[in-house]
Design a protein around this motif. Structure first.
Motif, mmCIF file in Angstrom:
data_model
loop_
_atom_site.group_PDB
_atom_site.id
_atom_site.type_symbol
_atom_site.label_atom_id
_atom_site.label_comp_id
_atom_site.label_asym_id
_atom_site.label_seq_id
_atom_site.Cartn_x
_atom_site.Cartn_y
_atom_site.Cartn_z
ATOM 1 N N LEU A 121 0.818 -1.146 -0.065
ATOM 2 C CA LEU A 121 0.106 -0.234 0.044
ATOM 3 C C LEU A 121 0.663 1.339 -0.001
ATOM 4 O O LEU A 121 0.421 2.465 -0.569
ATOM 5 N N ARG A 122 1.943 1.112 0.676
ATOM 6 C CA ARG A 122 2.758 2.203 0.555
ATOM 7 C C ARG A 122 3.056 3.024 -0.843
ATOM 8 O O ARG A 122 3.122 4.140 -1.226
ATOM 9 N N PHE A 123 3.440 1.818 -1.728
ATOM 10 C CA PHE A 123 3.634 2.155 -3.093
ATOM 11 C C PHE A 123 2.553 3.016 -3.648
ATOM 12 O O PHE A 123 2.410 3.955 -4.496
ATOM 13 N N TYR A 124 1.200 2.228 -3.584
ATOM 14 C CA TYR A 124 -0.126 2.766 -3.893
ATOM 15 C C TYR A 124 -0.472 4.239 -3.428
ATOM 16 O O TYR A 124 -0.784 4.813 -4.085
ATOM 17 N N PHE A 125 -0.012 4.427 -2.130
ATOM 18 C CA PHE A 125 -0.399 5.622 -1.798
ATOM 19 C C PHE A 125 0.518 6.646 -2.282
ATOM 20 O O PHE A 125 0.260 7.880 -2.634
ATOM 21 N N GLU A 126 2.037 6.441 -2.500
ATOM 22 C CA GLU A 126 2.898 7.316 -3.234
ATOM 23 C C GLU A 126 2.063 7.613 -4.595
ATOM 24 O O GLU A 126 2.481 8.520 -5.079
ATOM 25 N N PHE A 127 1.749 6.615 -5.451
ATOM 26 C CA PHE A 127 1.230 6.885 -6.792
ATOM 27 C C PHE A 127 -0.085 7.813 -6.449
ATOM 28 O O PHE A 127 -0.183 8.759 -6.971
ATOM 29 N N HIS A 128 -0.775 7.416 -5.772
ATOM 30 C CA HIS A 128 -2.263 8.384 -5.536
ATOM 31 C C HIS A 128 -1.695 9.819 -5.036
ATOM 32 O O HIS A 128 -2.504 10.690 -5.298
ATOM 33 N N ALA A 129 -0.757 9.947 -4.150
ATOM 34 C CA ALA A 129 -0.519 11.356 -3.830
ATOM 35 C C ALA A 129 0.163 12.062 -4.966
ATOM 36 O O ALA A 129 -0.113 13.450 -4.999
ATOM 37 N N THR A 130 0.842 11.514 -5.844
ATOM 38 C CA THR A 130 1.340 12.135 -7.135
ATOM 39 C C THR A 130 0.380 12.394 -8.085
ATOM 40 O O THR A 130 0.301 13.447 -8.394
ATOM 41 N N TYR A 131 -0.778 11.607 -8.135
ATOM 42 C CA TYR A 131 -1.455 11.786 -9.324
ATOM 43 C C TYR A 131 -2.928 12.014 -8.796
ATOM 44 O O TYR A 131 -3.857 12.472 -9.875
ATOM 45 N N ASP A 132 -3.257 11.721 -7.492
ATOM 46 C CA ASP A 132 -4.658 12.221 -7.212
ATOM 47 C C ASP A 132 -4.764 13.056 -5.945
ATOM 48 O O ASP A 132 -5.979 13.317 -5.660
ATOM 49 N N GLY A 133 -3.663 13.550 -5.435
ATOM 50 C CA GLY A 133 -3.598 14.407 -4.511
ATOM 51 C C GLY A 133 -4.100 14.008 -3.087
ATOM 52 O O GLY A 133 -4.411 14.913 -2.230
ATOM 53 N N PHE A 134 -3.776 12.767 -2.880
ATOM 54 C CA PHE A 134 -4.180 12.503 -1.415
ATOM 55 C C PHE A 134 -3.351 11.182 -1.012
ATOM 56 O O PHE A 134 -2.865 10.400 -1.912
ATOM 57 N N TYR A 135 -2.492 11.245 0.038
ATOM 58 C CA TYR A 135 -1.857 10.088 0.657
ATOM 59 C C TYR A 135 -2.784 8.905 0.976
ATOM 60 O O TYR A 135 -3.199 9.035 2.232
ATOM 61 N N GLY A 136 -3.302 8.044 0.170
ATOM 62 C CA GLY A 136 -4.080 6.845 0.561
ATOM 63 C C GLY A 136 -4.214 6.231 -0.867
ATOM 64 O O GLY A 136 -3.346 6.506 -1.809
ATOM 65 N N ALA A 137 -5.178 5.513 -0.872
ATOM 66 C CA ALA A 137 -5.718 4.738 -2.260
ATOM 67 C C ALA A 137 -6.898 4.508 -2.573
ATOM 68 O O ALA A 137 -7.666 4.249 -1.481
ATOM 69 N N PHE A 138 -7.439 4.397 -3.836
ATOM 70 C CA PHE A 138 -8.556 3.788 -4.049
ATOM 71 C C PHE A 138 -8.567 2.377 -4.033
ATOM 72 O O PHE A 138 -7.471 1.598 -4.803
ATOM 73 N N ILE A 139 -9.544 1.717 -3.229
ATOM 74 C CA ILE A 139 -9.117 0.180 -3.027
ATOM 75 C C ILE A 139 -10.349 -0.516 -4.164
ATOM 76 O O ILE A 139 -11.344 -0.960 -3.475
ATOM 77 N N HIS A 140 -10.378 -0.381 -5.486
ATOM 78 C CA HIS A 140 -11.307 -0.917 -6.161
ATOM 79 C C HIS A 140 -11.864 -2.410 -6.204
ATOM 80 O O HIS A 140 -13.113 -2.539 -5.774
#
Length: 434
Positions: free
Chosen positions: A340-359
């Motif tokens: 999830l840390r990698f996923y959080f980093e991605f979303h922080a860069t592209y979606d503006g929040f430190y977290g993740a969508f868990i589809h």
């Protein structure tokens, strides 16, 4: 018999479905652009007729399910959710190229299942490229191996000898009306399965998919969601097959489509990961650091200022969520945090929040508990041609085409209840496997 039915004859497909309703139950390549994918990549042919079953047997709880996925980070979390759920019976898992290449998907899937203590579940290799177009993967989203920063041991169990599409068909024929299919990646395996067995919509108990952007922008192009974008031809074929089945018999269950419209409402944040860690039995101080990765406690951990730390992370990474102490000691928790840390980093860069969508776990959860989503029947097609609309899921909300609805599209979702359930079930699984 004259003037009546033979009570000794097995029930028809329609009778199986009607019985289910009365009882109140709701429940296959390297990429070479332009060359169609062969239906049979080498598996043994299957019998043309359904295998012997007891058509009078009651449909059992928990729900029998085939999971078809392209195991990246959220797919892995969906596997853990399923393994931690008492109301699901995972009959088989089938793999498809998507987030990463097929070989990596197959490895990830078996490794995650073994991490969850479910190495007994059959994992089938599947399609390693889309039906028509060249394969695209998304390592920038899921990491070079599809599981972020996490590292897992090589799986001990071999792959099933029966390919993914054939596994879907074999299972549906052997257990008609019983098994629910959940597709969490591109629909290539299902499209190939339909080429083998066109009556598949009549044989499955139901189908739920994570794909599409129906009233919201895409996450891959302005109009396309990732799973559809990877193989729009497969998605188009699958939706058309269900449309044709419904035209023949309206009692065929509508597939449930969960797109970005609802899955982007399901976010996991550091505080949720901390609660999950507590549920798994982590020490409070180790869980608290997960909840506030930029806190003074996290900075102390990253700089090595906290006593008895076995290893120290660089201070400049103190803002990132890290597994330490009792969290790092639990293999499942460490995997969850590191992926999830990698996923959080991605979303922080592209979606503006430190977290993740868990589809994907949301889709598994809503299959097990349909009350988590509100759906609307609508006709859906997929644009497979070139241009800006490539991979667009076109939903006829106004009924302009006059076409019969072929998807129950999720329009609202109870993400809060789902996240609470994920914390409980995945945390509980991590506690059991510690």
């Amino acid at each position: 018999m004259v003037g009546g039915s033979d009570p000794s004859a097995p029930p028809s497909e329609r009778e199986l479905r009607e019985r289910k309703l009365r009882e109140g139950e709701r429940r296959e390549g390297k990429p070479r652009e332009g060359k169609p994918l062969a239906v049979d990549p080498g598996a043994e042919p299957l019998p043309e007729e359904p295998l012997a079953v007891d058509p009078g047997a009651a449909l059992a709880d928990p729900l029998p399910v085939i999971l078809d996925l392209d195991t990246g980070i959220d797919d892995a979390l969906a596997l853990l959710y399923a393994c931690g759920s008492p109301d699901i019976d995972i009959i088989a898992v089938t793999c498809v190229a998507g987030n990463v290449g097929a070989d990596q998907v197959e490895r990830n899937t078996r490794a995650v299942l073994e991490l969850a203590g479910r190495g007994d579940i059959s994992v089938s290799p599947g399609a390693d490229r889309p039906l028509v177009k060249a394969l695209e993967t998304t390592e920038e989203t899921h990491g070079p191996h599809g599981i972020g920063h996490a590292v897992l041991p090589d799986p001990g169990r071999d792959l099933d000898q029966l390919g993914g599409a054939h596994r879907i068909v074999e299972t549906a024929r052997r257990r008609p009306g019983e098994v629910h299919l959940i597709t969490l990646g591109p629909m290539t395996n299902l499209a190939l399965a339909l080429a083998i067995e066109p009556r598949l919509p009549f044989l499955l108990r139901g189908w739920t998919f994570m794909a599409g952007a129906f009233r919201v922008p895409g996450n891959t192009t302005p109009t396309s969601e990732w799973n559809i974008h990877v193989d729009p031809d497969a998605a188009k074929a699958c939706l058309a097959a269900w449309g044709a089945a419904l035209a023949e018999d309206p009692a065929v269950p509508l597939p449930v489509g969960m797109g970005l419209d609802v899955t982007e409402g399901a976010r996991i944040l550091p505080a949720d990961v901390a609660r999950l860690a507590r549920r798994a039995g982590a020490r409070e101080k180790d869980a608290a650091v997960l909840a506030a990765p930029g806190s003074p406690e996290a900075q102390m951990l990253a700089s090595g200022s906290v006593g008895q730390m076995e290893s120290a992370e660089p201070a400049e990474s103190a803002h990132q969520m890290r597994a330490t102490g009792s969290v790092a000691a639990n293999a499942a928790l460490r995997f969850i945090v590191d992926s999830l840390r990698f996923y959080f980093e991605f979303h922080a860069t592209y979606d503006g929040f430190y977290g993740a969508f868990i589809h994907d776990p949301f889709v598994v959860a809503a299959t097990l508990d349909p009350s988590l989503v509100t759906t609307q029947p609508v006709f859906v097609d997929v644009e497979s041609g070139p241009g800006l609309a490539h991979g667009m899921t076109v939903a006829d909300w106004r009924g302009i085409t006059g076409a019969q609805p072929n998807v129950a599209v999720a329009v609202r979702g109870d993400a809060a209840t789902f996240v609470e359930r994920l914390v409980d079930r995945v945390g509980g699984l991590a506690a059991q496997t510690a």
